[in-house]
Design a protein around this motif. Structure first.
Motif, PDB file in Angstrom:
ATOM      1  N   GLY A  81      45.774   7.371  18.735  1.00 53.23           N
ATOM      2  CA  GLY A  81      44.645   8.246  18.734  1.00 53.23           C
ATOM      3  C   GLY A  81      44.531   8.920  17.346  1.00 53.23           C
ATOM      4  N   SER A  82      45.373   9.259  16.459  1.00 54.96           N
ATOM      5  CA  SER A  82      45.217   9.845  15.160  1.00 54.96           C
ATOM      6  C   SER A  82      44.740   8.545  14.192  1.00 54.96           C
ATOM      7  CB  SER A  82      46.597  10.160  14.565  1.00 54.96           C
ATOM      8  OG  SER A  82      47.362   9.275  14.390  1.00 54.96           O
ATOM      9  N   GLN A  83      45.330   7.180  14.278  1.00 59.11           N
ATOM     10  CA  GLN A  83      44.748   6.256  13.578  1.00 59.11           C
ATOM     11  C   GLN A  83      43.289   6.058  13.876  1.00 59.11           C
ATOM     12  OE1 GLN A  83      47.137   5.081  11.893  1.00 59.11           O
ATOM     13  NE2 GLN A  83      45.815   3.634  10.610  1.00 59.11           N
ATOM     14  N   LEU A  84      42.693   6.438  14.940  1.00 59.30           N
ATOM     15  CA  LEU A  84      41.372   6.070  15.223  1.00 59.30           C
ATOM     16  C   LEU A  84      40.566   7.090  14.414  1.00 59.30           C
ATOM     17  CD1 LEU A  84      41.297   5.542  19.121  1.00 59.30           C
ATOM     18  CD2 LEU A  84      41.023   3.877  17.294  1.00 59.30           C
ATOM     19  N   ILE A  85      41.088   8.289  13.981  1.00 58.11           N
ATOM     20  CA  ILE A  85      40.486   9.266  13.158  1.00 58.11           C
ATOM     21  C   ILE A  85      40.843   8.860  11.582  1.00 58.11           C
ATOM     22  CG2 ILE A  85      40.286  11.537  12.637  1.00 58.11           C
ATOM     23  CD1 ILE A  85      40.862  12.150  15.463  1.00 58.11           C
ATOM     24  N   VAL A  86      41.892   8.419  11.394  1.00 55.73           N
ATOM     25  CA  VAL A  86      42.539   8.428   9.959  1.00 55.73           C
ATOM     26  C   VAL A  86      41.584   7.014   9.191  1.00 55.73           C
ATOM     27  CG1 VAL A  86      44.411   7.631   8.659  1.00 55.73           C
ATOM     28  CG2 VAL A  86      44.631   9.508  10.230  1.00 55.73           C
ATOM     29  N   ASN A  87      41.676   6.054  10.265  1.00 54.68           N
ATOM     30  CA  ASN A  87      40.880   4.767   9.675  1.00 54.68           C
ATOM     31  C   ASN A  87      39.626   5.019   9.117  1.00 54.68           C
ATOM     32  OD1 ASN A  87      43.142   3.062   9.864  1.00 54.68           O
ATOM     33  ND2 ASN A  87      42.693   2.323  12.059  1.00 54.68           N
ATOM     34  N   PRO A  88      38.691   5.673  10.123  1.00 55.61           N
ATOM     35  CA  PRO A  88      37.395   6.107   9.422  1.00 55.61           C
ATOM     36  C   PRO A  88      37.310   6.979   8.162  1.00 55.61           C
ATOM     37  CG  PRO A  88      37.293   6.245  11.929  1.00 55.61           C
ATOM     38  CD  PRO A  88      38.595   5.905  11.409  1.00 55.61           C
ATOM     39  N   VAL A  89      38.443   7.782   8.097  1.00 54.96           N
ATOM     40  CA  VAL A  89      38.550   8.671   7.052  1.00 54.96           C
ATOM     41  C   VAL A  89      38.794   8.162   5.833  1.00 54.96           C
ATOM     42  CG1 VAL A  89      39.948  10.735   6.026  1.00 54.96           C
ATOM     43  CG2 VAL A  89      39.072  10.757   8.550  1.00 54.96           C
ATOM     44  N   LYS A  90      39.813   7.089   5.822  1.00 52.97           N
ATOM     45  CA  LYS A  90      40.116   6.433   4.970  1.00 52.97           C
ATOM     46  C   LYS A  90      39.018   5.513   4.236  1.00 52.97           C
ATOM     47  CE  LYS A  90      45.209   5.630   5.819  1.00 52.97           C
ATOM     48  NZ  LYS A  90      46.291   4.660   6.239  1.00 52.97           N
ATOM     49  N   LYS A  91      38.204   5.003   5.120  1.00 55.07           N
ATOM     50  CA  LYS A  91      37.058   4.250   4.779  1.00 55.07           C
ATOM     51  C   LYS A  91      36.020   5.160   4.022  1.00 55.07           C
ATOM     52  CE  LYS A  91      33.715   0.999   6.566  1.00 55.07           C
ATOM     53  NZ  LYS A  91      33.058   0.346   7.542  1.00 55.07           N
ATOM     54  N   PRO A 100      34.232   7.808  15.344  1.00 46.88           N
ATOM     55  CA  PRO A 100      33.346   8.863  15.701  1.00 46.88           C
ATOM     56  C   PRO A 100      32.041   8.845  15.242  1.00 46.88           C
ATOM     57  CG  PRO A 100      35.733   9.210  15.510  1.00 46.88           C
ATOM     58  CD  PRO A 100      35.474   8.242  14.738  1.00 46.88           C
ATOM     59  N   ARG A 101      31.060   9.705  16.035  1.00 44.98           N
ATOM     60  CA  ARG A 101      29.808   9.659  15.670  1.00 44.98           C
ATOM     61  C   ARG A 101      29.523  10.511  14.483  1.00 44.98           C
ATOM     62  NH1 ARG A 101      28.464   9.816  21.355  1.00 44.98           N
ATOM     63  NH2 ARG A 101      28.553  12.185  21.121  1.00 44.98           N
ATOM     64  N   GLU A 102      30.377  11.566  14.148  1.00 42.88           N
ATOM     65  CA  GLU A 102      30.229  12.402  13.106  1.00 42.88           C
ATOM     66  C   GLU A 102      30.594  11.551  11.710  1.00 42.88           C
ATOM     67  OE1 GLU A 102      30.871  15.040  16.541  1.00 42.88           O
ATOM     68  OE2 GLU A 102      31.828  12.985  15.580  1.00 42.88           O
ATOM     69  N   LEU A 103      31.588  10.909  11.917  1.00 42.75           N
ATOM     70  CA  LEU A 103      32.238  10.132  10.668  1.00 42.75           C
ATOM     71  C   LEU A 103      31.195   8.858  10.523  1.00 42.75           C
ATOM     72  CD1 LEU A 103      35.873   9.958  11.324  1.00 42.75           C
ATOM     73  CD2 LEU A 103      34.457  11.673  10.007  1.00 42.75           C
ATOM     74  N   ILE A 104      30.522   8.480  11.620  1.00 43.50           N
ATOM     75  CA  ILE A 104      29.648   7.403  11.336  1.00 43.50           C
ATOM     76  C   ILE A 104      28.460   7.838  10.436  1.00 43.50           C
ATOM     77  CG2 ILE A 104      28.128   5.781  12.346  1.00 43.50           C
ATOM     78  CD1 ILE A 104      30.166   4.915  14.452  1.00 43.50           C
ATOM     79  N   GLY A 105      28.044   9.211  10.955  1.00 43.92           N
ATOM     80  CA  GLY A 105      26.977   9.836  10.134  1.00 43.92           C
ATOM     81  C   GLY A 105      27.164  10.141   8.737  1.00 43.92           C
ATOM     82  N   VAL A 106      28.315  10.477   8.428  1.00 42.66           N
ATOM     83  CA  VAL A 106      28.810  10.807   7.164  1.00 42.66           C
ATOM     84  C   VAL A 106      28.822   9.647   6.191  1.00 42.66           C
ATOM     85  CG1 VAL A 106      30.671  11.392   5.527  1.00 42.66           C
ATOM     86  CG2 VAL A 106      30.172  12.674   7.534  1.00 42.66           C
ATOM     87  N   GLU A 107      29.283   8.222   7.005  1.00 43.66           N
ATOM     88  CA  GLU A 107      29.413   6.935   6.499  1.00 43.66           C
ATOM     89  C   GLU A 107      27.876   6.596   6.060  1.00 43.66           C
ATOM     90  OE1 GLU A 107      31.272   2.647   7.161  1.00 43.66           O
ATOM     91  OE2 GLU A 107      31.796   4.577   8.367  1.00 43.66           O
ATOM     92  N   GLN A 108      26.967   6.908   7.012  1.00 41.32           N
ATOM     93  CA  GLN A 108      25.671   6.403   6.611  1.00 41.32           C
ATOM     94  C   GLN A 108      24.946   7.195   5.620  1.00 41.32           C
ATOM     95  OE1 GLN A 108      23.860   7.049  10.741  1.00 41.32           O
ATOM     96  NE2 GLN A 108      24.538   5.060  11.279  1.00 41.32           N
TER      97      GLN A 108
END
Length: 482
Positions: free
Chosen positions: A202-212, A235-243
């Protein structure tokens, strides 16, 4: 029809693997990680209930067996006393008591043997009871004593069997408890490991987008490479930040193109009329269009000086534009003596009234020659323009702690502390007049800072005891050699 069904299945699968919001992902991961712990708690409660049930059963068994054994001991004592009384008194009342005692002993023996389930001692007691049942007919006291002694021995043996049975049940209970403890320990280790694995997943699902996101920010900061594609499973919030970062990258590229195009076109367009002006001044100075009087020659001199100043400004602007476009330096081993000598030759006219003291304590430096030469040119030019006239200029190159250090120092007015913070920003000019009467562009020191930064170094104003102003450029060497 089949294609539509297949498309619906694919879209449904994508929805299944698509992650929700960051809050949903966190709560979902927490709940999933709790499932093994809940299973472990349920198993612990089941084992605890089983232990309690087992303890209750074994306790009842021990209490029952011990109670029956005590009853049998009391019955054998009453039986022996009543039979011996009958042997002495030979009365019907005593015989009735003996029969009752015999009945009670038989009942106690049957109850104990039923619970104990030991057929051998119970069979011996049955045989001995049959012998004692004929106590009225036994006239030999020795024979009667032998019957009673044999029965007492059988009861004693049965008492030992009771102890053995209790010990066997206790051993069996202990073995069950040990097996249950081992199972509990194994289950605890396995379920806790699964829970930790689920937490890591579960933490990796959050860490991987943060690393990206960190990778995208690093690419934006260094302006190197292409941005990775936008994530679809995050997560939608991290996809929004990436966009937003992708939009920011596009915007920065647009601004960079506009800025470089503006500098390039401005410099290029300025050079065309400048060339015409210079050509006209040359024609006038050569008296091609006729002889010039003194006032006209004075105006021509001012025009030629202004043209030269404008040419210098354009060259600085082009130089700064070229520097900004250079993304990756090319490090080579360079001779610092040759670099300094070439620089001083270019500034020979400006330095003809100055003494330049050069101190080079290293044979080679690991730098980009073009960038390092620009650093030397701008620092020497700055020392000539702002240093005291007739005072020496010191240029030193030496190594310290795997770093090559360049010091360019001059005498003159010290730089105020509040001006140092903005000294290396582009288009920032000092308030003091220049010695060469040329209007500066405010790009010289910013070019020095950018060149040092491209070579992973730095530039700063330092205090020295032999000069009033000293610029120090540090370029790391060990990092580049690796």
């Amino acid at each position: 029809m089949g294609y539509a069904i297949l498309s619906d299945r694919i879209s449904f699968s994508e929805k299944l693997v698509q992650l929700g919001s960051l809050r949903q992902l966190t709560l979902g991961s927490f709940l999933v990680a709790l499932i093994p712990l809940i299973a472990l708690l349920w198993q612990s409660q089941s084992d605890l209930a089983r232990v309690g049930q087992m303890t209750s059963i074994e306790t009842r068994y021990v209490v029952n067996v011990v109670g029956l054994m005590q009853t049998l001991d009391g019955a054998v004592i009453d039986l022996e006393r009543s039979i011996r009384q009958y042997a002495v008194l030979q009365s019907d009342a005593v015989a009735q008591l003996s029969d009752n005692a015999l009945t009670q002993f038989t009942a106690a023996k049957s109850s104990l043997c039923k619970v104990l389930q030991r057929p051998a001692p119970c069979a011996r007691l049955d045989k001995q009871l049959q012998q004692l049942s004929t106590y009225r007919e036994v006239n030999d006291q020795l024979l009667l004593n032998a019957y009673l002694a044999s029965m007492n021995n059988s009861v004693s043996a049965l008492r030992g069997d009771v102890d053995d049975a209790i010990q066997e049940r206790l051993n069996l209970q202990q073995a069950d408890l040990s097996a249950m403890q081992a199972k509990q320990a194994w289950s605890t280790a396995m379920l806790v490991s699964i829970s930790l694995l689920l937490i890591l997943l579960g933490s990796q699902l959050i860490v991987n987008p943060v690393k990206k996101l960190k990778q995208i920010i690093r690419i934006l900061a260094q302006q190197q490479g292409q941005l990775p594609p936008i994530s679809t499973q995050a997560p939608r919030e991290l996809i929004g930040v990436e966009q937003d970062l992708h939009w920011l990258s596009d915007r920065l590229q647009q601004l960079e193109h506009i800025r470089t195009a503006l500098l390039r076109h401005a410099a290029h367009e300025l050079k065309t009329p400048l060339a015409s002006i210079k050509e006209g001044c040359s024609l006038l100075s050569d008296n091609v269009v006729g002889e010039l009087n003194t006032q006209q020659q004075e105006v021509l001199s001012l025009l030629t000086s202004s043209t030269q100043r404008l040419s210098t400004l354009i060259e600085k602007l082009l130089d700064y534009n070229l520097l900004l476009q250079q993304a990756q330096p090319k490090f080579t081993r360079a001779d610092p003596n040759q670099l300094v000598q070439d620089c001083l030759e270019d500034y020979a006219l400006a330095l003809q009234e100055r003494e330049v003291r050069v101190s080079i304590q290293t044979d080679t430096v690991w730098v980009d020659e073009e960038l390092y030469r620009r650093i030397l040119d701008n620092l020497v030019s700055n020392a000539v323009a702002h240093g005291a006239v007739g005072r020496p200029i010191d240029v030193q190159i030496y190594c310290a702690d795997d770093t090559v250090i360049l010091d360019v120092a001059n005498r003159g007015k010290r730089i105020p502390a509040d001006k140092v913070a903005t000294l290396f920003e582009p288009f920032i000019r000092g308030d003091d007049p220049r010695n060469d009467n040329v209007i500066g562009t405010g790009l010289g020191l910013s070019i020095v800072s950018d060149c040092a930064r491209l070579m992973h170094g730095d530039v700063a104003v330092v205090e020295v005891d032999y000069a009033d102003v000293c610029f120090r450029v540090t370029i790391p060497q060990q990092e580049q050699e690796q």
